[in-house]
Write a protein that holds these residues in place. Structure first.
Motif, mmCIF file in Angstrom:
data_model
loop_
_atom_site.group_PDB
_atom_site.id
_atom_site.type_symbol
_atom_site.label_atom_id
_atom_site.label_comp_id
_atom_site.label_asym_id
_atom_site.label_seq_id
_atom_site.Cartn_x
_atom_site.Cartn_y
_atom_site.Cartn_z
ATOM 1 N N MET A 123 1.929 -45.047 -68.451
ATOM 2 C CA MET A 123 1.503 -43.828 -67.758
ATOM 3 C C MET A 123 2.589 -43.350 -66.794
ATOM 4 N N ILE A 124 3.189 -44.278 -66.073
ATOM 5 C CA ILE A 124 4.254 -43.906 -65.127
ATOM 6 C C ILE A 124 5.445 -43.321 -65.867
ATOM 7 N N VAL A 125 5.815 -43.943 -66.991
ATOM 8 C CA VAL A 125 6.962 -43.449 -67.759
ATOM 9 C C VAL A 125 6.689 -42.047 -68.297
ATOM 10 N N ILE A 126 5.465 -41.784 -68.726
ATOM 11 C CA ILE A 126 5.114 -40.461 -69.263
ATOM 12 C C ILE A 126 5.029 -39.418 -68.147
ATOM 13 N N MET A 127 4.543 -39.804 -66.975
ATOM 14 C CA MET A 127 4.351 -38.843 -65.886
ATOM 15 C C MET A 127 5.624 -38.586 -65.077
ATOM 16 N N LEU A 128 6.566 -39.501 -65.112
ATOM 17 C CA LEU A 128 7.774 -39.378 -64.299
ATOM 18 C C LEU A 128 8.582 -38.106 -64.570
ATOM 19 N N PRO A 129 8.809 -37.700 -65.839
ATOM 20 C CA PRO A 129 9.548 -36.438 -66.034
ATOM 21 C C PRO A 129 8.855 -35.224 -65.419
#
Length: 134
Positions: A56-62
């Motif tokens: 979730m963090i990797v997807i939301m970071l951008p």
């Protein structure tokens, strides 16, 4: 008496809509929530909570970077486009080229002499291969 600081450069001030956020930031955070939360709940049972949180963090970071990052007043997508342009699209070596004004003047003078010679009739033999009439 309270003093309120007023910035001297008003171009850096952005209009805040809600919660002291700009429209761009609100839209980017909404997209991050729309992408991240369902993914977390889908992966939580099958992959575990910590892996689901990491994904979730990797997807939301951008989305968060698009909302918050600015360099010299330019948003992230403009900075990335400039980097791609300079690294991959444009030539690595751009030679410095100038227009030689003196050469242009010389060429113009030569053409004017040739035109005046044609008008006077002294250059007819050079063009057609025949000798000029007298």
């Amino acid at each position: 008496m309270a003093y309120v600081p007023v910035p001297k450069d008003l171009s850096k001030i952005k209009t805040k809509v809600a919660f002291n956020l700009t429209k761009r930031q609100i839209v980017c955070f909404a997209v991050a929530l729309i992408l991240g939360l369902p993914l977390f709940f889908l992966l939580k049972d099958s992959a575990g909570t910590s892996l689901a949180a990491f994904v979730m963090i990797v997807i939301m970071l951008p989305c968060f970077l698009m909302a918050m990052y600015e360099k010299h007043g330019q948003p992230l997508e403009v900075v990335i486009r400039n980097i791609i342009q300079t690294k991959f699209v444009r030539l690595k070596e751009r030679p410095y080229q100038t227009e030689n004004f003196y050469a242009v003047l010389e060429k113009q003078r030569k053409l004017e002499k040739e035109v005046s010679a044609i008008v006077k009739g002294t250059n007819k033999g050079k063009r057609t291969g025949k000798k000029p009439r007298k």
